[in-house]
Write an enzyme that holds these catalytic residues in place. Structure first.
Site, mmCIF file in Angstrom:
data_model
loop_
_atom_site.group_PDB
_atom_site.id
_atom_site.type_symbol
_atom_site.label_atom_id
_atom_site.label_comp_id
_atom_site.label_asym_id
_atom_site.label_seq_id
_atom_site.Cartn_x
_atom_site.Cartn_y
_atom_site.Cartn_z
ATOM 1 N N LYS A 90 107.680 35.883 30.740
ATOM 2 C CA LYS A 90 107.703 36.584 28.919
ATOM 3 C C LYS A 90 106.231 36.084 28.321
ATOM 4 O O LYS A 90 106.651 34.695 28.468
ATOM 5 C CB LYS A 90 109.055 37.169 28.159
ATOM 6 N N ARG A 132 119.077 46.707 32.980
ATOM 7 C CA ARG A 132 119.412 48.067 34.081
ATOM 8 C C ARG A 132 120.089 47.463 35.418
ATOM 9 O O ARG A 132 120.711 49.002 35.618
ATOM 10 C CB ARG A 132 118.251 49.222 34.425
#
Ligand code: BES
Ligand code: MN
Ligand code: ZN
Length: 503
Positions: free
Chosen positions: A279, A353
């Site tokens: 990020k 996920r």
């Protein structure tokens, strides 16, 4: 730290600062009338003078009383329109009241309980106090000096003066169990990621919940690897701090052998750097909140245990730290999930996920819950869609959604239903593996994430996915939620469980 709420015996003399209610357009509540009389009309004339105070919900006006009166000041609390005043509005008023007077130099205040059109005196006082306490939450663990020199000490005690103190305490305690779960969830989210990592987090869960009667099982990285939980294992690989899966069971309901449970699953990424798909640096510190889903789930378990809920609940949190390193998983890797489905990793920052998939499979295969709700700070796209006010909720079962919607109305934690669709399930099919962890376009990112999870729901189990990316962390204060970790999810899910089992 937060305020302490006490319920002194009614024959105690009322002294110090007292709070009384005022309805819309300056209509005094019965207790306010009484104080006004005792003070020879001081309150009515103050209302005359202060035209900006209209008794709107959450407005506060402080009036100093003469030296010869029992009280030192009277605080008028606006309660809005009497016919609209319900439990949630009372909490909002209480929260705003704390914001107005929490740092005004008082160390304690007394609330004079009063009934209104919709609420009995016990309930109204309990809900005002609950909002007051929820707002007073303060995370000061890392401050070496607790009080600032240039600020008065924080208010520490709220006394409720009621005709029936015992009943009022009972009404308050019921709400306070929910605050206790919420505060723990907030603490966990606010804790620095060098202190909260999978191993330390799992230990804390055990230390907190075991004494309350919650059964705990902890799977470490070796066990997870052996099980074939390839999702959570891959996400945790890049970190020295190895992943954990924590299973919690609260058996307060039917003891029948075939009694079913309901299930909750939480994403507990204790820090999300993005991994090899790193990020950007700005704002990365906030990714300590990426365990907000798990915090809500463990907070809920605490609340259920404290109030000895007549419910059978199983909950799982997947704890991992997503770090880049020479041992980290990579874009291009193909993993085998616990369900056996293979997953092509296209972006290591879509890690939540992968963790959730293994937890969802484990809870279904081991417990076959009547329904499952997962909570996760899953996508930035959810925040783009709904901001901080609403939690996007994907549900494959309309009956479950109806119950969640009701719980949302009573708890005040706002949910908004989002669509699931076969199209998005197709969108996460991979050319080389069974599925991939990224949608094919950059659009509908929250929905493709939900569709990825849907691939792991078996036997049409009723399931809801709450993407709390926008609601788990607030940058500004809300009436009953001070900024940073919000504890979002504990209140709405507690109401859901209560209604599911108790109607
Ligand atoms: N934890 C983030 C999502 C997130 C973003 C939560 C901002 C709270 C605030 C998640 O793991 C993530 O990085 N998601 C990616 C997914 C993308 C790579 C498909 C995102 O939203 O950018
Ligand atoms: Mn991520
Ligand atoms: Zn994440």
């Amino acid at each position: 730290m937060s305020v302490k709420v006490t319920f002194p015996k009614t024959d105690a003399k009322i002294t110090g600062a007292v709070i009384v209610g005022v309805f819309d357009d300056g209509v005094l509540s019965p207790q306010a009338e009484k104080q006004d009389k005792a003070l020879n009309g001081l309150l009515s004339s103050a209302l005359e003078e202060n035209k900006s105070f209209k008794g709107k919900n959450g407005q506060a006006l402080q009036i100093f009383t003469p030296a010869d009166s029992n009280t030192s000041r009277v605080i008028l609390l606006g309660l809005g329109k009497a016919e609209e005043l319900d439990a949630l509005k009372a909490e909002t008023a209480g929260g705003k009241l704390f914001a107005a007077i929490g740092k005004s130099g008082l160390s304690e205040v007394s609330l004079l309980a009063d009934r209104s059109k919709k609420l009995k005196a016990e309930a109204l006082a309990a809900h005002i106090a609950n909002g007051f306490k929820l707002r007073s939450y303060d995370f000061d663990r890392y401050k070496s000096k607790k009080d600032k020199d240039d600020e008065p000490a924080k208010l520490s005690t709220l006394k409720i003066i009621a005709t029936h103190p015992t009943n009022t305490k009972i009404a308050f305690d019921d709400l306070d169990h929910v605050s206790a779960g919420t505060f723990w969830a907030r603490d966990l989210v606010n804790t620095a990621p060098n202190d909260l990592y999978p191993e330390s987090y799992a230990k804390q869960i055990s230390k907190e919940l075991k004494p309350l009667g919650v059964e705990i099982e902890i799977f470490d990285d070796k066990k997870l690897e052996k099980m074939g939980a390839g999702g959570i294992t891959a996400v945790g690989k890049g970190s020295e701090r190895k992943p954990r899966m924590v299973i919690m069971r609260w058996n307060g309901g039917s003891k029948a052998k075939n009694a079913k449970s309901i299930g909750f699953v939480g994403k507990g990424v204790t820090f999300d750097t993005g991994g090899i798909s790193l990020k950007p640096g700005a704002g990365m510190d906030e990714m300590k909140m990426d365990m907000g889903g798990s915090a809500a789930v463990v907070g809920l378990m605490k609340t259920l245990a404290l109030r000895k809920a007549k419910a059978n609940v199983v909950a799982i949190v997947g704890l991992a730290e997503n770090m880049p390193s020479s041992n980290a998983y990579r874009p291009g890797d193909i993993l085998t999930s616990y369900a056996g489905k293979t997953i092509e990793v296209l972006n290591t920052d879509a890690e939540g996920r992968l963790v959730l998939a293994d937890c969802l499979t484990y809870i279904q295969r081991e417990y076959k819950p009547e329904f499952i709700i997962d909570l996760a700070t899953l996508t930035g796209a959810m925040m783009v869609a709904l901001g901080h006010e609403y939690c996007g909720t994907f549900v494959n079962d309309s009956a479950l959604w109806k119950q969640m919607e009701k719980a949302s109305e009573t708890s005040g934690e706002k949910l908004w239903r989002m669509p699931l669709d076969e199209v998005w399930k197709k969108e996460v099919e991979s050319a080389v593996a069974d599925i991939q962890n990224l949608g094919k376009s950059r659009y509908a990112g929250a929905s493709t994430a939900a569709a990825f999870l849907e691939h792991f729901i078996e036997d049409e189990t009723p399931w809801a996915h709450m993407d709390i990316a926008g609601t788990a962390w607030r940058k500004s204060d809300q009436p009953t939620v001070p900024k940073h970790g919000s504890g979002f999810g504990v209140r709405v899910l507690n109401d859901l469980v209560a209604k599911y089992y108790e109607g």
